[in-house]
Design a protein around this motif. Structure first.
Motif, PDB file in Angstrom:
ATOM      1  N   GLU A 146     -10.356   9.043   9.283  1.00 39.19           N
ATOM      2  CA  GLU A 146      -9.064   8.373   9.424  1.00 39.19           C
ATOM      3  C   GLU A 146      -8.433   8.154   8.050  1.00 39.19           C
ATOM      4  O   GLU A 146      -9.093   8.310   7.027  1.00 39.19           O
ATOM      5  N   ALA A 188       2.767   2.044  -3.361  1.00 41.71           N
ATOM      6  CA  ALA A 188       1.870   2.576  -4.393  1.00 41.71           C
ATOM      7  C   ALA A 188       1.516   4.034  -4.093  1.00 41.71           C
ATOM      8  O   ALA A 188       1.546   4.891  -4.991  1.00 41.71           O
ATOM      9  N   GLY A 218       3.222   6.143  -2.214  1.00 40.11           N
ATOM     10  CA  GLY A 218       4.437   6.943  -2.324  1.00 40.11           C
ATOM     11  C   GLY A 218       4.755   7.305  -3.762  1.00 40.11           C
ATOM     12  O   GLY A 218       5.065   8.456  -4.077  1.00 40.11           O
ATOM     13  N   PHE A 234      -2.815   3.080  -8.992  1.00 41.14           N
ATOM     14  CA  PHE A 234      -1.907   4.056  -8.377  1.00 41.14           C
ATOM     15  C   PHE A 234      -0.531   3.991  -9.028  1.00 41.14           C
ATOM     16  O   PHE A 234       0.054   5.009  -9.387  1.00 41.14           O
ATOM     17  N   ILE A 235      -0.026   2.773  -9.208  1.00 43.30           N
ATOM     18  CA  ILE A 235       1.331   2.613  -9.743  1.00 43.30           C
ATOM     19  C   ILE A 235       1.406   3.066 -11.198  1.00 43.30           C
ATOM     20  O   ILE A 235       2.303   3.817 -11.580  1.00 43.30           O
ATOM     21  N   TRP A 268      -4.488  -0.785  -6.562  1.00 43.90           N
ATOM     22  CA  TRP A 268      -3.042  -0.787  -6.370  1.00 43.90           C
ATOM     23  C   TRP A 268      -2.333  -0.512  -7.697  1.00 43.90           C
ATOM     24  O   TRP A 268      -1.491   0.374  -7.812  1.00 43.90           O
ATOM     25  N   ILE A 297       0.834  -1.209   0.000  1.00 39.01           N
ATOM     26  CA  ILE A 297       0.000   0.000   0.000  1.00 39.01           C
ATOM     27  C   ILE A 297       0.868   1.259   0.000  1.00 39.01           C
ATOM     28  O   ILE A 297       0.651   2.177  -0.804  1.00 39.01           O
ATOM     29  N   LEU A 298       1.873   1.300   0.872  1.00 39.08           N
ATOM     30  CA  LEU A 298       2.657   2.536   1.003  1.00 39.08           C
ATOM     31  C   LEU A 298       3.508   2.818  -0.232  1.00 39.08           C
ATOM     32  O   LEU A 298       3.663   3.973  -0.622  1.00 39.08           O
ATOM     33  N   ALA A 300      10.774   7.064  -4.622  1.00 34.44           N
ATOM     34  CA  ALA A 300       9.666   6.929  -3.662  1.00 34.44           C
ATOM     35  C   ALA A 300       9.363   5.459  -3.395  1.00 34.44           C
ATOM     36  O   ALA A 300       9.085   5.083  -2.253  1.00 34.44           O
ATOM     37  N   PHE A 348       2.625   7.370  -6.245  1.00 32.12           N
ATOM     38  CA  PHE A 348       1.546   8.246  -6.697  1.00 32.12           C
ATOM     39  C   PHE A 348       1.813   9.689  -6.274  1.00 32.12           C
ATOM     40  O   PHE A 348       1.713  10.621  -7.079  1.00 32.12           O
ATOM     41  N   ARG A 349       2.208   9.878  -5.021  1.00 24.79           N
ATOM     42  CA  ARG A 349       2.486  11.226  -4.514  1.00 24.79           C
ATOM     43  C   ARG A 349       3.683  11.845  -5.222  1.00 24.79           C
ATOM     44  O   ARG A 349       3.664  13.011  -5.604  1.00 24.79           O
ATOM     45  N   ALA A 362       1.137   6.796 -11.488  1.00 25.55           N
ATOM     46  CA  ALA A 362       2.414   7.392 -11.088  1.00 25.55           C
ATOM     47  C   ALA A 362       3.416   7.311 -12.227  1.00 25.55           C
ATOM     48  O   ALA A 362       4.135   8.270 -12.520  1.00 25.55           O
ATOM     49  N   GLY A 406     -12.956   7.401  12.041  1.00 22.30           N
ATOM     50  CA  GLY A 406     -11.972   7.997  12.937  1.00 22.30           C
ATOM     51  C   GLY A 406     -12.506   9.053  13.896  1.00 22.30           C
ATOM     52  O   GLY A 406     -11.993  10.161  13.955  1.00 22.30           O
ATOM     53  N   THR A 417      -7.933   5.952   5.517  1.00 23.57           N
ATOM     54  CA  THR A 417      -8.604   4.696   5.191  1.00 23.57           C
ATOM     55  C   THR A 417      -7.652   3.599   4.710  1.00 23.57           C
ATOM     56  O   THR A 417      -7.691   2.473   5.200  1.00 23.57           O
ATOM     57  N   LEU A 418      -6.776   3.921   3.759  1.00 21.38           N
ATOM     58  CA  LEU A 418      -5.928   2.872   3.187  1.00 21.38           C
ATOM     59  C   LEU A 418      -4.939   2.303   4.198  1.00 21.38           C
ATOM     60  O   LEU A 418      -4.641   1.111   4.181  1.00 21.38           O
ATOM     61  N   TYR A 419      -4.452   3.148   5.095  1.00 17.61           N
ATOM     62  CA  TYR A 419      -3.532   2.689   6.125  1.00 17.61           C
ATOM     63  C   TYR A 419      -4.255   1.753   7.104  1.00 17.61           C
ATOM     64  O   TYR A 419      -3.766   0.668   7.438  1.00 17.61           O
ATOM     65  N   VAL A 420      -5.429   2.174   7.534  1.00 16.97           N
ATOM     66  CA  VAL A 420      -6.225   1.357   8.459  1.00 16.97           C
ATOM     67  C   VAL A 420      -6.516  -0.007   7.839  1.00 16.97           C
ATOM     68  O   VAL A 420      -6.373  -1.054   8.479  1.00 16.97           O
ATOM     69  N   TYR A 453       9.521   4.347   0.390  1.00 13.43           N
ATOM     70  CA  TYR A 453       8.291   3.959   1.076  1.00 13.43           C
ATOM     71  C   TYR A 453       8.305   2.496   1.495  1.00 13.43           C
ATOM     72  O   TYR A 453       7.663   2.140   2.486  1.00 13.43           O
ATOM     73  N   LEU A 503      -5.249   8.690   1.802  1.00 16.27           N
ATOM     74  CA  LEU A 503      -4.032   7.954   1.458  1.00 16.27           C
ATOM     75  C   LEU A 503      -2.958   8.033   2.535  1.00 16.27           C
ATOM     76  O   LEU A 503      -2.268   7.067   2.807  1.00 16.27           O
ATOM     77  N   ASN A 546     -14.016   2.364  12.010  1.00 13.13           N
ATOM     78  CA  ASN A 546     -12.656   2.794  12.290  1.00 13.13           C
ATOM     79  C   ASN A 546     -12.151   3.861  11.334  1.00 13.13           C
ATOM     80  O   ASN A 546     -11.459   4.793  11.735  1.00 13.13           O
ATOM     81  N   THR A 547     -12.482   3.719  10.037  1.00 13.64           N
ATOM     82  CA  THR A 547     -11.977   4.691   9.062  1.00 13.64           C
ATOM     83  C   THR A 547     -12.668   6.042   9.227  1.00 13.64           C
ATOM     84  O   THR A 547     -12.160   7.048   8.749  1.00 13.64           O
TER      85      THR A 547
END
Lengths: 178, 209
Positions: free
Chosen positions: A133, A60, A62, B9-10, B6, A57-58, B29, A64-65, B13, B142, A135-138, B33, A99, B139-140
């Motif tokens: 929160e 992808a 990273g 995103f890649i 996933w 996840i991180l 990155a 993207f950012r 990027a 928050g 979301t993707l990290y959770v 990461y 993200l 949870n999300t």
């Protein structure tokens, strides 16, 4: 008054739980040390187990950012979001919020420094950052810890919560701070 | 579905990074990461061990079941598939409380414990259950009563009245929470998401063959 109360509880809750739960367990005649160790042993396994999920996840996010995709997306979306009164400056924040938590906090900090801590923009950014929160990290951590890869509707529900929270943050801030 | 997102995103990027001349940063990155992911996971191990130990004591002494019973009226509706006095419910309640108080250090390990308890009720171990999705959705959203780190950022930028954001933030996150619960409850009935459950019943048979 409310803030003081919540802050006091927050400071006390960790030491109290670490103290009172074993005390209660002692009263219930639970073998203290053995039981604690038995639970704590799982910590290592969980930490190791979530690594592949977090890496996936991180990385992808990273990439993207780093590509500048967020700024580009903000440019594309800005005419639409201008209609509901979302300033261009907070758009990257809205995109990054689901993200990356630290990313969102970083942008909030930038906006607050640029416009001043008590400005409308700073307050809007703050409320948006607090509205949900990451979301993707959770999802990576919680589903990773138990090895679930088929998420069904969890991701969509999480993203709906993000969008609802962000829109609510915008409208509430407009009413309260503008 | 996560696989598609996933890849999206890649690939995005790659394309945008290539077009804007930032492909070197994109590559860097990926390396940075992946390192960061491990650092986060490793840094969680100690906190995780502490709270999983404490929660084991809470569980063995019957405290978790007690909490489960107290909040039964709420959780019965949110998690109809989970027995009301199951330890999962107590862990979910304690995770929510820790999050609300902003004690993230405790909230994450307790939340993971809750997921493990929910997983013990799961017949198909790689597929999320309705209860897991509901828990994740809550949870999300928050919910946090005092967003301390955000207030700190405002103070650092010279804010004199940073506390004014507390009310609006609670309201916004409350709306996020309600939206999340409504969405999760509507979606769990949809055939698209249910089809995986049909497979859920087929797969154990395949395994036994």
């Amino acid at each position: 008054m409310f803030v003081k109360l919540v802050e006091t509880i927050s400071v006390w809750v960790i030491p109290l739980m670490i103290g009172l739960i074993p005390l209660w367990a002692l009263y219930k005649k639970v073998p203290l040390y053995d039981t604690f160790i038995k639970g704590a042993k799982e910590g290592l396994g969980v930490g190791l187990r979530i690594i592949p999920y977090l890496v996936a996840i991180l990385v992808a996010i990273g990439m993207f950012r780093a590509s500048g995709a967020i700024d580009l997306l903000a440019q594309v979306l800005s005419p639409v979001l201008n209609l509901i009164g979302m300033p261009a400056d907070v758009l990257p924040l809205a995109i990054i919020k689901p993200l990356s938590g630290s990313g969102a906090l970083g942008i909030t900090s930038e906006i607050a420094n640029q416009h001043g801590g008590d400005s409308y923009m700073a307050r809007l950014a703050a409320v948006m950052t607090g509205s949900s929160e990451t979301t993707l990290y959770v999802i990576a951590v919680y589903f990773g810890a138990v090895g679930v890869t088929r998420l069904r509707h969890a991701l969509i529900a999480g993203l709906v919560a993000d969008v609802a929270g962000l829109l609510a943050a915008l409208f509430i801030s407009q009413i309260m701070f503008l | 579905m996560l696989g598609y997102i996933w890849l999206f995103f890649i690939l995005t990027a790659l394309i945008i990074g290539g077009a804007t001349g930032r492909i070197a940063e994109v590559g860097q990155a990926a390396i940075d990461y992946s390192k960061m992911a491990v650092e986060i996971a490793i840094s969680l191990i100690g906190i995780m061990a502490l709270w999983l130990g404490i929660m084991k004591l809470a569980e063995a002494s019957g405290l978790i079941v007690l909490v489960s019973k107290v909040i039964k009226p709420v959780t019965r509706r949110l998690f109809p598939d989970v027995p009301a006095d199951h330890p999962a419910i107590g862990n979910i309640a304690m995770n929510f409380s820790a999050n609300a108080l902003g004690v993230t250090n405790a909230a994450t390990p307790i939340g993971i414990k809750a997921m493990k308890e929910l997983q013990s009720l799961n017949k198909n171990k790689n597929t999320a259950t309705n209860a897991m999705c509901t828990f994740l959705a809550i949870n999300t959203a928050g919910v946090q009563l005092v967003p301390a780190s955000i207030i700190a950022v405002l103070v650092a930028a010279g804010a004199k009245e940073p506390m004014v954001i507390i009310g609006p933030t609670i309201l916004a996150t409350g709306i996020a929470l309600v939206s999340a619960i409504i969405t999760v409850k509507l979606l769990e009935k949809l055939p698209v998401f249910n089809s995986t459950q049909v497979k859920q019943e087929e797969e154990p048979e395949c395994l036994s063959n």
